[in-house]
Write a protein that holds these residues in place. Structure first.
Motif, PDB file in Angstrom:
ATOM      1  N   ALA A  27      -2.496  -4.324   2.567  1.00 42.19           N
ATOM      2  CA  ALA A  27      -3.238  -3.115   2.924  1.00 42.19           C
ATOM      3  C   ALA A  27      -2.380  -2.156   3.739  1.00 42.19           C
ATOM      4  O   ALA A  27      -2.348  -0.944   3.473  1.00 42.19           O
ATOM      5  N   LEU A  28      -1.648  -2.693   4.704  1.00 43.32           N
ATOM      6  CA  LEU A  28      -0.799  -1.852   5.546  1.00 43.32           C
ATOM      7  C   LEU A  28       0.348  -1.244   4.755  1.00 43.32           C
ATOM      8  O   LEU A  28       0.675  -0.070   4.915  1.00 43.32           O
ATOM      9  N   ARG A  29       0.973  -2.036   3.880  1.00 38.91           N
ATOM     10  CA  ARG A  29       2.088  -1.524   3.094  1.00 38.91           C
ATOM     11  C   ARG A  29       1.624  -0.475   2.093  1.00 38.91           C
ATOM     12  O   ARG A  29       2.291   0.526   1.848  1.00 38.91           O
ATOM     13  N   THR A  30       0.445  -0.703   1.501  1.00 41.78           N
ATOM     14  CA  THR A  30      -0.082   0.247   0.520  1.00 41.78           C
ATOM     15  C   THR A  30      -0.362   1.596   1.160  1.00 41.78           C
ATOM     16  O   THR A  30      -0.112   2.649   0.571  1.00 41.78           O
ATOM     17  N   GLU A  31      -0.868   1.574   2.378  1.00 38.92           N
ATOM     18  CA  GLU A  31      -1.226   2.812   3.067  1.00 38.92           C
ATOM     19  C   GLU A  31      -0.076   3.370   3.887  1.00 38.92           C
ATOM     20  O   GLU A  31      -0.205   4.397   4.548  1.00 38.92           O
ATOM     21  N   GLY A  32       1.069   2.696   3.849  1.00 37.93           N
ATOM     22  CA  GLY A  32       2.248   3.196   4.559  1.00 37.93           C
ATOM     23  C   GLY A  32       2.188   3.024   6.064  1.00 37.93           C
ATOM     24  O   GLY A  32       2.913   3.700   6.800  1.00 37.93           O
ATOM     25  N   PHE A 203      -8.191   2.893 -12.227  1.00 36.72           N
ATOM     26  CA  PHE A 203      -6.920   2.822 -11.507  1.00 36.72           C
ATOM     27  C   PHE A 203      -6.937   3.736 -10.287  1.00 36.72           C
ATOM     28  O   PHE A 203      -6.276   3.458  -9.284  1.00 36.72           O
ATOM     29  N   LEU A 204      -7.698   4.815 -10.363  1.00 36.45           N
ATOM     30  CA  LEU A 204      -7.720   5.796  -9.287  1.00 36.45           C
ATOM     31  C   LEU A 204      -8.762   5.494  -8.206  1.00 36.45           C
ATOM     32  O   LEU A 204      -8.874   6.250  -7.240  1.00 36.45           O
ATOM     33  N   THR A 205      -9.512   4.412  -8.364  1.00 41.71           N
ATOM     34  CA  THR A 205     -10.550   4.113  -7.377  1.00 41.71           C
ATOM     35  C   THR A 205      -9.979   3.643  -6.048  1.00 41.71           C
ATOM     36  O   THR A 205     -10.613   3.799  -5.009  1.00 41.71           O
ATOM     37  N   ALA A 206      -8.790   3.064  -6.062  1.00 40.16           N
ATOM     38  CA  ALA A 206      -8.171   2.578  -4.820  1.00 40.16           C
ATOM     39  C   ALA A 206      -7.306   3.666  -4.193  1.00 40.16           C
ATOM     40  O   ALA A 206      -6.675   4.463  -4.892  1.00 40.16           O
ATOM     41  N   ARG A 207      -7.273   3.704  -2.878  1.00 41.84           N
ATOM     42  CA  ARG A 207      -6.442   4.678  -2.171  1.00 41.84           C
ATOM     43  C   ARG A 207      -4.961   4.348  -2.361  1.00 41.84           C
ATOM     44  O   ARG A 207      -4.576   3.177  -2.333  1.00 41.84           O
ATOM     45  N   SER A 208      -4.147   5.382  -2.557  1.00 46.11           N
ATOM     46  CA  SER A 208      -2.716   5.128  -2.751  1.00 46.11           C
ATOM     47  C   SER A 208      -1.853   6.249  -2.199  1.00 46.11           C
ATOM     48  O   SER A 208      -0.651   6.286  -2.455  1.00 46.11           O
ATOM     49  N   GLY A 209      -2.456   7.175  -1.478  1.00 44.44           N
ATOM     50  CA  GLY A 209      -1.682   8.295  -0.963  1.00 44.44           C
ATOM     51  C   GLY A 209      -1.144   9.195  -2.055  1.00 44.44           C
ATOM     52  O   GLY A 209      -0.152   9.908  -1.861  1.00 44.44           O
ATOM     53  N   GLY A 210      -1.790   9.165  -3.219  1.00 44.26           N
ATOM     54  CA  GLY A 210      -1.371  10.011  -4.338  1.00 44.26           C
ATOM     55  C   GLY A 210      -0.422   9.339  -5.303  1.00 44.26           C
ATOM     56  O   GLY A 210      -0.116   9.891  -6.365  1.00 44.26           O
ATOM     57  N   SER A 357       9.281   2.988  -7.786  1.00 43.86           N
ATOM     58  CA  SER A 357       9.182   1.805  -6.910  1.00 43.86           C
ATOM     59  C   SER A 357       7.842   1.805  -6.183  1.00 43.86           C
ATOM     60  O   SER A 357       7.765   1.604  -4.963  1.00 43.86           O
ATOM     61  N   SER A 358       6.778   2.044  -6.931  1.00 45.44           N
ATOM     62  CA  SER A 358       5.436   2.063  -6.352  1.00 45.44           C
ATOM     63  C   SER A 358       5.139   0.716  -5.702  1.00 45.44           C
ATOM     64  O   SER A 358       5.607  -0.326  -6.180  1.00 45.44           O
ATOM     65  N   PRO A 359       4.374   0.716  -4.612  1.00 49.19           N
ATOM     66  CA  PRO A 359       4.022  -0.551  -3.957  1.00 49.19           C
ATOM     67  C   PRO A 359       3.465  -1.555  -4.960  1.00 49.19           C
ATOM     68  O   PRO A 359       2.752  -1.189  -5.892  1.00 49.19           O
ATOM     69  N   ILE A 360       3.791  -2.801  -4.747  1.00 50.46           N
ATOM     70  CA  ILE A 360       3.424  -3.836  -5.700  1.00 50.46           C
ATOM     71  C   ILE A 360       1.929  -3.907  -6.004  1.00 50.46           C
ATOM     72  O   ILE A 360       1.550  -4.184  -7.141  1.00 50.46           O
ATOM     73  N   PRO A 361       1.018  -3.626  -5.038  1.00 46.23           N
ATOM     74  CA  PRO A 361      -0.407  -3.659  -5.401  1.00 46.23           C
ATOM     75  C   PRO A 361      -0.762  -2.658  -6.498  1.00 46.23           C
ATOM     76  O   PRO A 361      -1.626  -2.934  -7.334  1.00 46.23           O
TER      77      PRO A 361
END
Length: 373
Positions: A27-32, A203-210, A357-361
């Motif tokens: 969660a922390l890595r996905t949200e930076g 795919f867009l339902t989860a937050r990803s910072g764009g 190199s998108s985060p692995i999640p």
């Protein structure tokens, strides 16, 4: 009648603790928002942990996750112990935790540690402990010394808080290693229009910072540009890189014969008048007439009239501005691309996620959605 007491096995406690820490790490890595657990004064320790997890001796890669995890769950254990026969009050058999907890974790995460099914039965770990006395039996003495050093430090401090920080550092490095792991995207041989749109929307339902949105958009313009001979090149910058610092006019540039003919701005929220004006200024300065905003939240409600008036005014001066969202825009394009084009589009999204190199999640989520489609 007495209430039955449910006892949780040590193995299950380890599974629960690992899952809790890993979920938070993801969660922390996905949200930076992740900060490296070990501070700079522990540089040598950080280097040794990283080297052990990447060791040329595959068996060694499983040692720190296993031994430190056990110490986290039961602080009374001696984290250097491999077998119960080790001469220490905290001795225990670590093999079962390695094989029942860490190996399945490794499999779930694309075998980032190497894919060994029974690492603790291999020759390097046919001893009672990770200690200096067993050094002579090791071929890779350099990494063995590193293992001894890390585990020795944890055991010597014997502090629960410090042990957990070390474990978080181990997970932090494993997560970083996932960036180099190739995710397989199981694109179906054929897919309908509705299924493609559903996969995109999900795919867009989860937050990803764009990040997820930019991958979908860039892939669509690449496939569209090639199929309809619209663009010679579609350029994209990575998420969170400012346009000015990257030298690009926008998030995505579509070029023909060396000239930018369309700027695409990707917004995972709403479009504001300030954002519109800022990008209009850039487009004018670079003499680019076509500007598209793919804004998932549409136009900011309080500014709809002002934005629409600005767009109408700009049309009069020769500036074309379009505002839509990716699914609405993609529907017509995917109809024209046909079944073959839709399949190619799904492949292209995977390539975009890998390129950036998108985060692995995010990459795992795309692969999972394709598997279900």
């Amino acid at each position: 009648m007495a209430k039955k007491v449910e006892y949780v096995s040590f193995s299950q406690e380890c599974v629960d603790f690992l899952n809790l820490r890993w979920t938070e790490m993801e969660a922390l890595r996905t949200e930076g928002g992740i900060v490296e657990p070990l501070i700079s004064e522990h540089q040598k320790l950080k280097e040794d942990i990283s080297a052990c997890l990447r060791s040329s001796t595959k068996t060694y890669r499983y040692v720190l996750p296993t031994q430190v995890l056990c110490k986290c769950v039961d602080p009374n254990l001696d984290c250097r112990s491999i077998q119960k026969s080790f001469d220490s009050p905290g001795s225990f058999d670590a093999r079962s935790i390695a094989h029942e907890v860490i190996v399945p974790f490794d499999v779930r995460n694309h075998k980032v540690l190497g894919g060994s099914t029974e690492p603790y039965v291999n020759n390097p770990l046919r001893c009672d402990s990770i200690t200096d006395k067993n050094r002579s039996n090791q071929k890779n003495k350099v990494d063995w010394d590193r293992l001894v050093g890390v585990l020795g430090t944890v055991q010597e401090k014997d502090d629960s808080k410090f042990t957990k920080v070390i474990f978080d550092q181990i997970l932090f490095i494993i997560y970083s290693m996932l960036d180099d792991v190739k995710v397989t995207y199981p694109v179906p041989n054929r897919i309908s229009l509705s299924s493609t749109l559903n996969v995109m929307a999900e795919f867009l339902t989860a937050r990803s910072g764009g990040d997820r949105l930019e991958a979908l958009v860039t892939a669509l313009f690449r496939v569209m540009g090639k199929a309809f001979n619209l663009y010679d090149e579609v350029r994209r910058q990575t998420v969170n890189v400012a346009d000015v610092s990257s030298g690009m006019a926008g998030d995505i540039e579509c070029c023909r014969q060396g000239k930018i003919v369309l700027i695409v701005e990707v917004k995972d929220r709403t479009l504001t008048l300030v954002q519109l004006d800022t990008k209009l200024a850039t487009a004018r300065s670079k003499k680019i007439n076509e500007l598209m905003f793919l804004a998932q939240g549409g136009i900011e409600i309080s500014e709809v009239n002002a934005v629409e008036q600005r767009i109408a005014h700009e049309f009069g001066s020769g500036q074309n501005v379009y505002v839509t969202d990716i699914v609405a825009f993609a529907k017509s394009i995917l109809i024209l691309l046909g079944e073959t084009g839709r399949v190619e589009y799904l492949h292209e999204v995977g390539r975009e996620l890998d390129w950036a190199s998108s985060p692995i999640p995010h990459r795992k989520a795309w692969a999972s959605l394709l598997l279900q489609s």
